[in-house]
Design a protein around this motif. Structure first.
Motif, PDB file in Angstrom:
ATOM      1  N   LYS A 478       0.856  -1.178   0.000  1.00 57.84           N
ATOM      2  CA  LYS A 478       0.000   0.000   0.000  1.00 57.84           C
ATOM      3  C   LYS A 478       0.896   1.233   0.000  1.00 57.84           C
ATOM      4  N   ARG A 479       0.781   2.039  -1.048  1.00 57.27           N
ATOM      5  CA  ARG A 479       1.606   3.250  -1.165  1.00 57.27           C
ATOM      6  C   ARG A 479       0.718   4.429  -1.535  1.00 57.27           C
ATOM      7  N   THR A 480       1.108   5.583  -1.026  1.00 54.19           N
ATOM      8  CA  THR A 480       0.359   6.815  -1.311  1.00 54.19           C
ATOM      9  C   THR A 480       1.279   7.806  -2.007  1.00 54.19           C
ATOM     10  N   TRP A 481       0.867   8.282  -3.145  1.00 56.99           N
ATOM     11  CA  TRP A 481       1.661   9.245  -3.901  1.00 56.99           C
ATOM     12  C   TRP A 481       1.519  10.623  -3.249  1.00 56.99           C
ATOM     13  N   ILE A 482       2.651  11.229  -2.859  1.00 57.98           N
ATOM     14  CA  ILE A 482       2.582  12.524  -2.180  1.00 57.98           C
ATOM     15  C   ILE A 482       2.868  13.681  -3.135  1.00 57.98           C
ATOM     16  N   GLY A 483       3.202  13.382  -4.387  1.00 53.46           N
ATOM     17  CA  GLY A 483       3.239  14.398  -5.431  1.00 53.46           C
ATOM     18  C   GLY A 483       4.325  15.449  -5.315  1.00 53.46           C
ATOM     19  N   LEU A 484       5.514  15.093  -4.842  1.00 55.55           N
ATOM     20  CA  LEU A 484       6.608  16.065  -4.803  1.00 55.55           C
ATOM     21  C   LEU A 484       7.079  16.383  -6.225  1.00 55.55           C
ATOM     22  N   LYS A 485       7.460  17.630  -6.439  1.00 53.43           N
ATOM     23  CA  LYS A 485       8.006  18.011  -7.737  1.00 53.43           C
ATOM     24  C   LYS A 485       9.310  17.250  -8.002  1.00 53.43           C
ATOM     25  N   PRO A 486       9.559  16.881  -9.257  1.00 56.39           N
ATOM     26  CA  PRO A 486      10.821  16.212  -9.576  1.00 56.39           C
ATOM     27  C   PRO A 486      12.035  17.026  -9.132  1.00 56.39           C
ATOM     28  N   ALA A 487      11.965  18.353  -9.268  1.00 60.72           N
ATOM     29  CA  ALA A 487      13.091  19.198  -8.863  1.00 60.72           C
ATOM     30  C   ALA A 487      13.313  19.122  -7.350  1.00 60.72           C
ATOM     31  N   THR A 488      12.208  19.034  -6.579  1.00 59.54           N
ATOM     32  CA  THR A 488      12.336  18.923  -5.121  1.00 59.54           C
ATOM     33  C   THR A 488      13.018  17.609  -4.757  1.00 59.54           C
ATOM     34  N   LEU A 489      12.584  16.522  -5.368  1.00 57.54           N
ATOM     35  CA  LEU A 489      13.199  15.226  -5.088  1.00 57.54           C
ATOM     36  C   LEU A 489      14.680  15.226  -5.437  1.00 57.54           C
ATOM     37  N   GLN A 490      15.030  15.841  -6.552  1.00 57.14           N
ATOM     38  CA  GLN A 490      16.428  15.857  -6.959  1.00 57.14           C
ATOM     39  C   GLN A 490      17.279  16.652  -5.973  1.00 57.14           C
ATOM     40  N   VAL A 491      16.775  17.781  -5.496  1.00 57.33           N
ATOM     41  CA  VAL A 491      17.511  18.576  -4.499  1.00 57.33           C
ATOM     42  C   VAL A 491      17.731  17.751  -3.233  1.00 57.33           C
ATOM     43  N   LEU A 492      16.679  17.076  -2.771  1.00 52.65           N
ATOM     44  CA  LEU A 492      16.806  16.266  -1.557  1.00 52.65           C
ATOM     45  C   LEU A 492      17.825  15.153  -1.738  1.00 52.65           C
ATOM     46  N   ARG A 493      17.767  14.477  -2.869  1.00 48.63           N
ATOM     47  CA  ARG A 493      18.698  13.372  -3.106  1.00 48.63           C
ATOM     48  C   ARG A 493      20.133  13.871  -3.201  1.00 48.63           C
ATOM     49  N   ASP A 494      20.323  14.994  -3.903  1.00 46.76           N
ATOM     50  CA  ASP A 494      21.673  15.560  -3.999  1.00 46.76           C
ATOM     51  C   ASP A 494      22.196  15.946  -2.612  1.00 46.76           C
ATOM     52  N   GLY A 495      21.333  16.609  -1.817  1.00 49.98           N
ATOM     53  CA  GLY A 495      21.755  17.042  -0.495  1.00 49.98           C
ATOM     54  C   GLY A 495      22.076  15.884   0.429  1.00 49.98           C
ATOM     55  N   LEU A 496      21.240  14.848   0.443  1.00 49.53           N
ATOM     56  CA  LEU A 496      21.463  13.700   1.315  1.00 49.53           C
ATOM     57  C   LEU A 496      22.713  12.921   0.902  1.00 49.53           C
ATOM     58  N   ARG A 497      22.996  12.924  -0.379  1.00 51.75           N
ATOM     59  CA  ARG A 497      24.245  12.265  -0.819  1.00 51.75           C
ATOM     60  C   ARG A 497      25.460  13.072  -0.372  1.00 51.75           C
ATOM     61  N   GLN A 498      25.368  14.397  -0.459  1.00 47.11           N
ATOM     62  CA  GLN A 498      26.494  15.243  -0.041  1.00 47.11           C
ATOM     63  C   GLN A 498      26.731  15.182   1.469  1.00 47.11           C
ATOM     64  N   VAL A 499      25.693  14.880   2.266  1.00 45.00           N
ATOM     65  CA  VAL A 499      25.897  14.686   3.707  1.00 45.00           C
ATOM     66  C   VAL A 499      26.971  13.637   3.940  1.00 45.00           C
ATOM     67  N   VAL A 500      26.994  12.608   3.087  1.00 43.12           N
ATOM     68  CA  VAL A 500      27.940  11.501   3.255  1.00 43.12           C
ATOM     69  C   VAL A 500      29.275  11.790   2.579  1.00 43.12           C
ATOM     70  N   THR A 501      29.241  12.443   1.448  1.00 43.06           N
ATOM     71  CA  THR A 501      30.496  12.656   0.712  1.00 43.06           C
ATOM     72  C   THR A 501      31.326  13.807   1.270  1.00 43.06           C
ATOM     73  N   ILE A 502      30.659  14.912   1.697  1.00 42.60           N
ATOM     74  CA  ILE A 502      31.426  16.078   2.150  1.00 42.60           C
ATOM     75  C   ILE A 502      30.913  16.662   3.461  1.00 42.60           C
ATOM     76  N   GLY A 503      29.870  16.072   4.000  1.00 42.64           N
ATOM     77  CA  GLY A 503      29.204  16.704   5.136  1.00 42.64           C
ATOM     78  C   GLY A 503      29.419  16.019   6.471  1.00 42.64           C
ATOM     79  N   THR A 504      28.332  15.876   7.250  1.00 39.12           N
ATOM     80  CA  THR A 504      28.424  15.463   8.653  1.00 39.12           C
ATOM     81  C   THR A 504      28.446  13.958   8.863  1.00 39.12           C
ATOM     82  N   ALA A 505      28.373  13.164   7.782  1.00 33.48           N
ATOM     83  CA  ALA A 505      28.365  11.707   7.937  1.00 33.48           C
ATOM     84  C   ALA A 505      29.362  11.048   6.993  1.00 33.48           C
TER      85      ALA A 505
END
Length: 585
Positions: A478-505
């Motif tokens: 059971k999944r519910t589509w929350i309708g985030l903009k593609p640009a929003t998802l891309q920003v989040l994914r880029d940011g969360l990846r950078q947390v590991v590559t250059i950030g706090t983790a």
């Protein structure tokens, strides 16, 4: 004159015959009435009483269904044990002392212990009383050798729940315990017996009907000495059904080991595409085996300690700290007040309305991905103020916060807390202020998020915008589509990846792991030590696992306390998945 006396005697005999006939009829009528009373009016009742003396039912416990992990590994099963009982209807107060002393000699138990168990087990219904449990085989043999002289006592088989891995997944599996007298009246119509054990928490409780099975037994005829003469009928006990869970035993073991480093905390790992729970652990924990048959007084004291080991912390709310910056990013980008290319000036201290709020570093004008990577507070103070509390809490609800997730353990899950304007006015009787917006934007203030809710949020980012329903038993997704903009998802994914590559983790930027994405969080809880969080997923491009690690009042930072827990689980899950690595054993 000779005829007269003879006639007189003849008349007297006639009266005697009538009297005798009346007496015979009276006694005959009484006998007929008694027979009618016994056989017609109370025939069924008397036949039942006779059958109680002549016919015995020897019940047979059903075997409870096993709990298995997703590969069929046993997580919970059953074991046989022998218990000593007396039938109080057959053993009165006058017969008990002699039987007690005889039993003490035969089974090798103190008479005082048998006396105490008889007194504590006394009940108005006349149910049999357990005098001893877990008898050894030699005790059972001695009893059966001398059973003819122990009328009113019996040794019977009981089936207890067994958890071969001890504390592992205790909060998920739950535990069972015996039926209490006060609940028996409600359970008896459902086929339960007083000897039954029922699920009290976790999967054991939620899937009680699936696991419990049905009683069986033999109906036998006995003589006056209680010896079996013949078997009248037999009904086989129906075993409960096994239940395969979504848990992965190896990953669950890794989660348990990872949490051994903190006094309190929780770990949740799930499949971001389906919501299937792969591991769920909480600290402090308990061994569900202590409930089979029952905890001792010292064990009860430990289970009810202030640390609350029976509490599943994966379902309890805590301040999310900087992990909430994902929500603030969603609010900023989805509101239209910011774009993927927007920049915000950061500084060491941000002042607003006469108050100043510090940060751990100034980075100049930065965008959302880098702000997530370095966890810039001043960046998110300003975003929160610009979008306002309405957009902020709208985004939180959109991402599943402030509501239960739908996991099967519905009675144990809490919805967390979103302390918005309405809540503050209703609960505190105060109006909203900019300070509330600033603190909420970085995950502090009147915010409480459960680890299982946070797992849904990171899964939504990982799977492209679907809010999944976490589950412990395989079922249609059971999944519910929350309708985030593609640009929003891309920003989040880029940011969360950078947390590991250059950030706090950066600890998770390990060549032995696939690319990891995630976010650290350090929640203030004065005067107690800080909470530590890390939420993330891997592989970053095609995620198959989301992990949330939480240390309650652990001190330290998300990157130093929670991130190592996540790394331990990822090492287990992805072992052998990268080129050149040995396959997972």
């Amino acid at each position: 004159m000779a005829f007269g006396p003879a006639a007189s005697r003849h008349t007297g005999m006639g009266r005697q015959s009538a009297l005798l006939l009346a007496v015979v009829l009276l006694f005959s009528g009484a006998m007929v009435a008694r027979l009618a009373w016994l056989q017609l009016l109370h025939g069924a009742e008397n036949r039942a009483r006779a059958d109680e003396n002549r016919i015995r039912l020897l019940p047979r416990n059903p075997i409870r269904g096993r709990l298995l992990d997703r590969h069929g590994q046993v997580l919970a099963t059953s074991r046989l044990t022998y218990n000593l009982y007396i039938q109080p209807r057959e053993v009165g107060d006058a017969q008990w002392p002699a039987l007690r002393d005889r039993l003490a000699t035969v089974v090798g138990l103190p008479a005082a212990q048998l006396e105490a168990r008889r007194r504590s087990g006394a009940n108005a219904e006349g149910f049999r009383i357990a005098l001893a449990s877990g008898l050894k085989s030699e005790q059972v043999l001695r009893f059966r050798e001398q059973a003819a002289g122990l009328q009113g006592a019996e040794v019977d088989v009981d089936i207890l729940r067994s958890y071969p891995h001890g504390r592992l997944a205790a909060h998920v599996l739950g535990y069972t315990s015996g039926i209490m007298e006060e609940e028996y009246t409600q359970l008896q119509p459902k086929g339960y017996r007083i000897q039954d054990r029922v699920g009290r928490s976790g999967v054991e409780k939620q899937f009680e009907g699936h696991l419990r099975g049905e009683w069986g037994g033999q109906q036998v005829e006995v003589n006056a000495a209680g010896q079996v003469q013949r078997i009248i009928g037999e009904k086989s006990a129906k075993a409960g059904q096994d239940l395969r869970l979504t848990l992965d035993l190896a990953l669950q073991q890794a989660a348990e080991r990872a949490l051994d480093g903190v006094r309190k905390g929780a770990i949740v790992a799930l499949d971001p595409q389906t919501g299937a729970i792969r591991a769920l652990a909480s600290r402090p924990t308990f061994d569900p085996n202590v409930f089979s048959p029952a905890p001792s007084s010292s064990q009860w004291s430990s289970l009810n300690s202030p640390d609350a080991p029976l509490l599943n912390r994966a379902f309890q709310g805590f301040p999310p700290a900087s992990t909430f910056k994902i929500v603030t990013s969603v609010a900023g980008l989805e509101s239209g007040r910011y774009t993927a290319d927007s920049k915000v000036m950061t500084m060491n201290s941000f002042c607003y309305a006469g108050l100043c709020y510090g940060d751990h570093g100034a980075h100049g004008a930065i965008g959302f991905p880098f702000a997530l990577a370095v966890s810039s507070n001043t960046f998110y103070y300003q975003v929160g103020l610009k979008v306002g509390p309405d957009e902020l809490f709208k985004a939180a609800r959109r991402m599943g916060y402030g509501q239960v997730t739908g996991i099967e353990l519905v009675e144990e899950e809490t919805p967390g807390l979103l302390g918005d304007q309405a809540w503050k006015q209703e609960v505190l009787g105060e109006g909203w202020t900019p300070v509330d917006t600033i603190t909420s934007a970085i995950g502090q203030g009147a915010l409480q998020v459960t680890p299982i809710q946070m797992a849904r949020l990171y899964a939504a980012v990982a799977n492209g915008g679907w809010l999944v329903t976490p589950h412990l038993v395989e079922r249609p997704t059971k999944r519910t589509w929350i309708g985030l903009k593609p640009a929003t998802l891309q920003v989040l994914r880029d940011g969360l990846r950078q947390v590991v590559t250059i950030g706090t983790a950066k600890l998770l930027n390990d060549p032995n792991l696939p690319p990891v994405a995630g976010k650290t969080g350090t929640g203030e809880d004065p005067p107690r030590p800080d909470h530590a969080w890390f939420g993330g997923y891997a592989p970053a491009d095609k995620p198959t696992l989301v992990i949330i690690a939480f240390g309650e009042n652990s001190g330290g930072y998300g990157g130093t306390v929670a991130a190592p827990m996540v790394k331990a689980l990822m090492n287990t899950w992805f072992r052998g998945s990268l080129p050149g690595q040995a396959p997972q054993s």
